[in-house]
Design an enzyme around this catalytic site. Structure first.
Site, PDB file in Angstrom:
ATOM      1  N   CYS A   1       3.719   9.248  24.597  1.00  0.00           N
ATOM      2  CA  CYS A   1       2.451   9.451  25.686  1.00  0.00           C
ATOM      3  C   CYS A   1       2.780   8.922  26.876  1.00  0.00           C
ATOM      4  O   CYS A   1       2.458   7.625  26.997  1.00  0.00           O
ATOM      5  CB  CYS A   1       1.156   9.092  24.876  1.00  0.00           C
ATOM      6  SG  CYS A   1      -0.297   9.769  25.933  1.00  0.00           S
TER       7      CYS A   1
ATOM      8  N   CYS B   1      -0.349   7.495  28.503  1.00  0.00           N
ATOM      9  CA  CYS B   1      -0.995   6.129  27.714  1.00  0.00           C
ATOM     10  C   CYS B   1      -0.110   5.200  28.205  1.00  0.00           C
ATOM     11  O   CYS B   1      -0.677   4.219  28.491  1.00  0.00           O
ATOM     12  CB  CYS B   1      -0.778   6.590  26.248  1.00  0.00           C
ATOM     13  SG  CYS B   1      -1.687   7.906  25.599  1.00  0.00           S
ATOM     14  N   ASP B   2       1.211   5.387  28.366  1.00  0.00           N
ATOM     15  CA  ASP B   2       2.060   4.163  28.271  1.00  0.00           C
ATOM     16  C   ASP B   2       2.781   3.953  29.828  1.00  0.00           C
ATOM     17  O   ASP B   2       3.672   3.046  29.925  1.00  0.00           O
ATOM     18  CB  ASP B   2       3.009   4.132  27.158  1.00  0.00           C
ATOM     19  CG  ASP B   2       2.227   3.870  25.778  1.00  0.00           C
ATOM     20  OD1 ASP B   2       1.308   3.526  26.005  1.00  0.00           O
ATOM     21  OD2 ASP B   2       2.855   4.473  25.004  1.00  0.00           O
TER      22      ASP B   2
END
Length: 314
Positions: free
Chosen positions: A135, A138-139
């Site tokens: 992701c 996300c990261d």
């Protein structure tokens, strides 16, 4: 004798736990079967910085534990078990766990999520949370001014690469074919981004690094006379080869799309079976974010509450 429930929530994570919070506050005594991965995919994530209410960020495991505690506070029953079989042909709905124990539910909320597809390399598991991610949204923030790689050649891979290119110093796209499968507009955007380099006809065969990912071992023209092996130096390795919704056990009763995602009706969480609802990543091929999953968990609990009010005694 089978246990009974007004609302059975299959799966946990942001969607399942949020559904449990709302159903619990409505005095519906929800029963949650957490599944094989209690807390869902977020428990595999180190720090989460984009969920509202955590200005300093939070560990994925910690956040899911707090969601879980909130469910318990409002009267949810949580079981560390997995539903492996369902019969949605009539109400109450029959569900069976891995021990063979049955539960009859007046309504069901499916929150089984989706699993990112991986290449199947042992190194992916070794470095999960230490440079390997599925992701970018996300990261990606953790890889500012660093070099990263994205595996995949479709629209999702291009989107991930473009997003990462705004943060990272350099983005490699590792594409096993000699072309991108993505749409023309996505190809054009990638081609125009100076810090994206596409490695065509390439497969990743390994990752290496001491305390985290420091590089990837690549094979070009694998299995041909032109085959050659080389390394690239990277700090992050992002998988963008798709997700697989965890919906296999529902396929005989619930309408799924071509990829296996649960179809819901309009802006609701209703499935084709009256009394069965879906929330989170199992019904979301597009966003796949914790905050959006939590939102659909809220909506599913409200839809289920309304359904039970209208069908009490039926």
């Amino acid at each position: 004798m089978a246990e009974t429930a007004k609302i059975l929530i299959i799966g946990s994570g942001p969607a399942g736990y949020t559904a449990g919070i709302y159903a619990g506050r409505a005095n519906l005594s929800p029963v949650i079967y957490e599944g094989e991965q209690p807390g869902g995919q977020l428990t595999q994530t180190t720090e989460i910085e984009n969920f509202p209410g955590y200005p300093q960020g939070v560990q994925g495991m910690q956040m899911m534990e707090e969601f879980r505690e909130q469910c318990l506070r409002f009267g949810a029953t949580i079981k560390n078990r997995t539903i492996v079989k369902v019969d949605f042909s009539k109400r109450p709905f029959l569900c069976v766990d891995e021990r063979g124990e049955e539960i009859l539910a007046e309504s069901v909320i499916i929150c089984t999520g989706a699993s990112a597809k991986y290449l199947g390399l042992p190194d992916e598991e070794k470095y999960r949370g230490l440079g390997v991610s599925a992701c970018a949204t996300c990261d990606g923030f953790f890889y500012r001014k660093k070099d990263v790689a994205v595996v995949g050649g479709g629209d999702t891979a291009c989107e991930e690469a473009l997003y990462l290119s705004t943060l990272a110093k350099k983005v490699y796209m590792i594409v096993r074919k000699d072309y991108l499968r993505a749409s023309k507009v996505m190809k054009k955007r990638v081609d125009e981004r100076e810090n994206i380099q596409i490695l065509y006809n390439c497969n990743t065969v390994g990752l290496f690094g001491e305390d985290g990912v420091e590089g990837a071992k690549i094979v070009e023209y694998k299995g041909t006379p032109r085959e050659q092996v080389f390394d690239i130096a990277i700090d992050g390795f992002f998988l963008a080869i798709g997700h697989r919704p965890n919906t296999e056990i529902f396929k005989d009763y619930i309408d799924l799309d071509a990829e296996g995602y649960i179809k819901v009706k309009g802006a609701t969480t209703h499935t084709n079976v009256e009394g069965v609802f879906a929330a989170g990543d199992c019904a979301d091929p597009r966003y796949r974010q914790a905050v959006s999953a939590a939102g659909t968990g809220c909506r599913a609990a409200m839809d289920a509450e309304k359904f039970l009010m209208e069908n009490s005694g039926n």
